[in-house]
Design a protein around this motif. Structure first.
Motif, PDB file in Angstrom:
ATOM      1  N   VAL A  64       0.835  -1.199   0.000  1.00 29.39           N
ATOM      2  CA  VAL A  64       0.000   0.000   0.000  1.00 29.39           C
ATOM      3  C   VAL A  64       0.874   1.254   0.000  1.00 29.39           C
ATOM      4  O   VAL A  64       0.630   2.202  -0.764  1.00 29.39           O
ATOM      5  N   ASN A  65       1.903   1.269   0.827  1.00 33.13           N
ATOM      6  CA  ASN A  65       2.788   2.431   0.883  1.00 33.13           C
ATOM      7  C   ASN A  65       3.518   2.650  -0.439  1.00 33.13           C
ATOM      8  O   ASN A  65       3.672   3.793  -0.893  1.00 33.13           O
ATOM      9  N   VAL A  66       3.976   1.577  -1.061  1.00 29.35           N
ATOM     10  CA  VAL A  66       4.643   1.699  -2.362  1.00 29.35           C
ATOM     11  C   VAL A  66       3.683   2.284  -3.391  1.00 29.35           C
ATOM     12  O   VAL A  66       4.036   3.188  -4.162  1.00 29.35           O
ATOM     13  N   LEU A  67       2.453   1.787  -3.415  1.00 26.73           N
ATOM     14  CA  LEU A  67       1.472   2.259  -4.399  1.00 26.73           C
ATOM     15  C   LEU A  67       1.090   3.718  -4.164  1.00 26.73           C
ATOM     16  O   LEU A  67       0.906   4.478  -5.124  1.00 26.73           O
ATOM     17  N   ILE A  68       0.969   4.115  -2.906  1.00 22.57           N
ATOM     18  CA  ILE A  68       0.680   5.519  -2.620  1.00 22.57           C
ATOM     19  C   ILE A  68       1.797   6.403  -3.163  1.00 22.57           C
ATOM     20  O   ILE A  68       1.555   7.453  -3.767  1.00 22.57           O
ATOM     21  N   ASP A  69       3.048   5.968  -2.977  1.00 18.22           N
ATOM     22  CA  ASP A  69       4.182   6.747  -3.490  1.00 18.22           C
ATOM     23  C   ASP A  69       4.183   6.794  -5.018  1.00 18.22           C
ATOM     24  O   ASP A  69       4.571   7.810  -5.615  1.00 18.22           O
ATOM     25  N   LEU A  70       3.751   5.709  -5.664  1.00 11.05           N
ATOM     26  CA  LEU A  70       3.757   5.665  -7.118  1.00 11.05           C
ATOM     27  C   LEU A  70       2.628   6.488  -7.732  1.00 11.05           C
ATOM     28  O   LEU A  70       2.776   7.016  -8.834  1.00 11.05           O
ATOM     29  N   LEU A  71       1.505   6.576  -7.035  1.00 13.81           N
ATOM     30  CA  LEU A  71       0.304   7.150  -7.637  1.00 13.81           C
ATOM     31  C   LEU A  71      -0.032   8.558  -7.154  1.00 13.81           C
ATOM     32  O   LEU A  71      -0.943   9.191  -7.693  1.00 13.81           O
ATOM     33  N   THR A  72       0.672   9.051  -6.142  1.00 16.55           N
ATOM     34  CA  THR A  72       0.374  10.378  -5.614  1.00 16.55           C
ATOM     35  C   THR A  72       1.655  11.124  -5.280  1.00 16.55           C
ATOM     36  O   THR A  72       2.746  10.547  -5.246  1.00 16.55           O
ATOM     37  N   GLU A  73       1.485  12.401  -5.015  1.00 14.60           N
ATOM     38  CA  GLU A  73       2.565  13.261  -4.534  1.00 14.60           C
ATOM     39  C   GLU A  73       2.181  13.793  -3.155  1.00 14.60           C
ATOM     40  O   GLU A  73       0.991  13.856  -2.818  1.00 14.60           O
ATOM     41  N   PRO A  74       3.172  14.186  -2.337  1.00 17.36           N
ATOM     42  CA  PRO A  74       2.838  14.817  -1.059  1.00 17.36           C
ATOM     43  C   PRO A  74       1.870  15.975  -1.261  1.00 17.36           C
ATOM     44  O   PRO A  74       2.033  16.784  -2.180  1.00 17.36           O
ATOM     45  N   GLY A  75       0.838  16.014  -0.410  1.00 18.04           N
ATOM     46  CA  GLY A  75      -0.201  17.032  -0.534  1.00 18.04           C
ATOM     47  C   GLY A  75      -1.427  16.569  -1.275  1.00 18.04           C
ATOM     48  O   GLY A  75      -2.489  17.205  -1.191  1.00 18.04           O
ATOM     49  N   ASP A  76      -1.333  15.484  -2.041  1.00 16.64           N
ATOM     50  CA  ASP A  76      -2.510  14.932  -2.713  1.00 16.64           C
ATOM     51  C   ASP A  76      -3.471  14.321  -1.696  1.00 16.64           C
ATOM     52  O   ASP A  76      -3.076  13.929  -0.596  1.00 16.64           O
ATOM     53  N   ARG A  77      -4.738  14.219  -2.095  1.00 18.15           N
ATOM     54  CA  ARG A  77      -5.760  13.664  -1.213  1.00 18.15           C
ATOM     55  C   ARG A  77      -6.023  12.186  -1.512  1.00 18.15           C
ATOM     56  O   ARG A  77      -5.988  11.770  -2.674  1.00 18.15           O
ATOM     57  N   VAL A  78      -6.328  11.454  -0.435  1.00 19.92           N
ATOM     58  CA  VAL A  78      -6.706  10.045  -0.522  1.00 19.92           C
ATOM     59  C   VAL A  78      -8.001   9.872   0.256  1.00 19.92           C
ATOM     60  O   VAL A  78      -8.074  10.201   1.444  1.00 19.92           O
ATOM     61  N   VAL A  79      -9.037   9.364  -0.406  1.00 21.15           N
ATOM     62  CA  VAL A  79     -10.330   9.151   0.249  1.00 21.15           C
ATOM     63  C   VAL A  79     -10.291   7.830   1.011  1.00 21.15           C
ATOM     64  O   VAL A  79      -9.852   6.797   0.485  1.00 21.15           O
TER      65      VAL A  79
END
Length: 389
Positions: free
Chosen positions: A102-117
């Protein structure tokens, strides 16, 4: 193995068990009845233990390849248990486990400051994966309708429309409430995310533990479009009580994302499975359906026993329907303990449950109870609460 064998005591104290030996550090008492962390008290299926013994006798514990039999076991499990023919090329793996992936995918798909629902309440490690990575949570609180948790689609539309919303991170079934999302709910949620260009990460690690009368549906199986815009994460860890072996399987329908994910696995030198995790997965998926069926039947019996006892002796508790997982989600506000609830349960009653605040601050009067334990132990825990009252 028969159902009655789940009643056999297994001494776990002194085995470096996080669930049993970790209570002193976590709760301040080493003598509480531990019904907290997601860890069964049941021994593994005999076939898994026999496969371990065979490998130990071999004597060499070197690096391990995923064999064609391993891949076939994963695909066969999805086909047999969930009616889904997963394309082999969609599969990816994360030996460190689901939360690492999950952490790897968050790093791949978003940038710091982006929102995650994220729907709340939800597993605290998922929430931390977002916030500790510098991303922003957009909460989509679940609603209770007729005593059952449901998705709030009006609020979901609001959350998805917020600036810089890139991901929806969910659990199916929801942890801690045990809600198993229906086909209609998943299709509506999926359509809303597709319309907004939001990728879905679905932590389905408890999905194999659907209770009698309920069925799990993998979200990516509903359409080719959803398969390409979502990632499903699962594992044998919860299903077969193998949490100490750290293993995860992913279904990534988007080829580019899958290739990026696999490159990260290679960079971190985490592309090869734990030897015993690989042995356990193949053995479990090929030979141990019966064991899981018996666990589900036993846990469901625990659920019914708890509901009966609470109805007779602890009517102050509100138990929610347990559709999947081996957790009972309980509203304890009727006990009238307020902010002293955790102290009352641990210090006065001698029981340790996962406090609801870990899943959302709005749930400080709730507890998550692990029912994957001996029925006698569960009964003793709740009798102690009744006696203290």
């Amino acid at each position: 193995m028969n159902l009655h064998e789940f009643d056999r005591p297994v001494e776990r104290t002194g085995s470096a068990s996080y669930k049993w030996d970790g209570t002193q550090e976590t709760f301040g008492r080493g003598d509480v009845i531990p019904m907290w962390v997601a860890d069964m008290d049941f021994p593994c299926a005999p076939e898994i233990l026999e496969a371990f013994e065979k490998r130990v006798r071999h004597g060499v514990m070197g690096y391990t390849l995923r064999t064609p039999g391993y891949i076939a076991a994963v695909r066969g499990w999805f086909r047999r248990r969930h009616g889904w023919e997963v394309p082999e090329e969609y599969l990816a793996f994360a030996p460190p486990g689901v939360i690492f992936a999950v952490n790897v995918l968050i790093d791949l798909l978003t940038e710091p400051g982006d929102r995650v629902v994220i729907q709340t309440p939800n597993y605290d490690a998922l929430v931390s994966s977002v916030t500790e990575g510098g991303r922003v949570i957009a909460e989509n609180p679940l609603r209770v309708v007729n005593g059952r948790y449901t998705l709030d689609f009006d609020d979901l539309d609001r959350a998805l429309s917020l600036p810089r919303t890139k991901l929806l991170l969910m659990s199916n079934p929801n942890n801690p409430t045990g809600r198993l999302w229906t086909k209609e709910e998943l299709e509506r949620l999926g359509a809303m995310c597709l319309a907004r260009g939001v990728t879905i990460l679905s932590d389905d690690i408890h999905a194999d533990l659907a209770m009698p009368g309920y069925r799990y549906l993998p979200l990516p199986s509903l359409s080719p479009e959803l398969a390409r815009s979502s990632v499903l994460l699962t594992s044998t860890n919860k299903t077969f009580n193998l949490g100490g072996l750290q293993l995860a399987t992913l279904v990534i329908g988007d080829r580019a994302l899958r290739e990026r994910f696999n490159r990260v696995m290679c960079r971190y030198q985490t592309r090869l499975d734990n030897l015993f995790g690989a042995i356990a997965l193949e053995t479990a998926y090929e030979k141990c359906d019966y064991w899981l069926d018996q666990v589900i039947a036993y846990v469901d019996g625990n659920r019914r026993a708890l509901e009966s006892f609470a109805g007779a002796c602890l009517p102050q508790l509100k138990l929610y329907p347990m559709e999947s997982t081996y957790f009972s989600w309980i509203d304890c506000s009727g006990l009238g303990k307020g902010q002293g609830l955790e102290r009352f349960l641990v210090e006065r009653c001698g029981v340790a449950f996962t406090p609801g605040r870990e899943f959302s601050q709005a749930y400080s009067q709730f507890i998550r109870v692990n029912l994957a334990c001996r029925r006698e132990l569960m009964g003793r825990a709740f009798r102690q609460i009744a006696d203290c009252l």
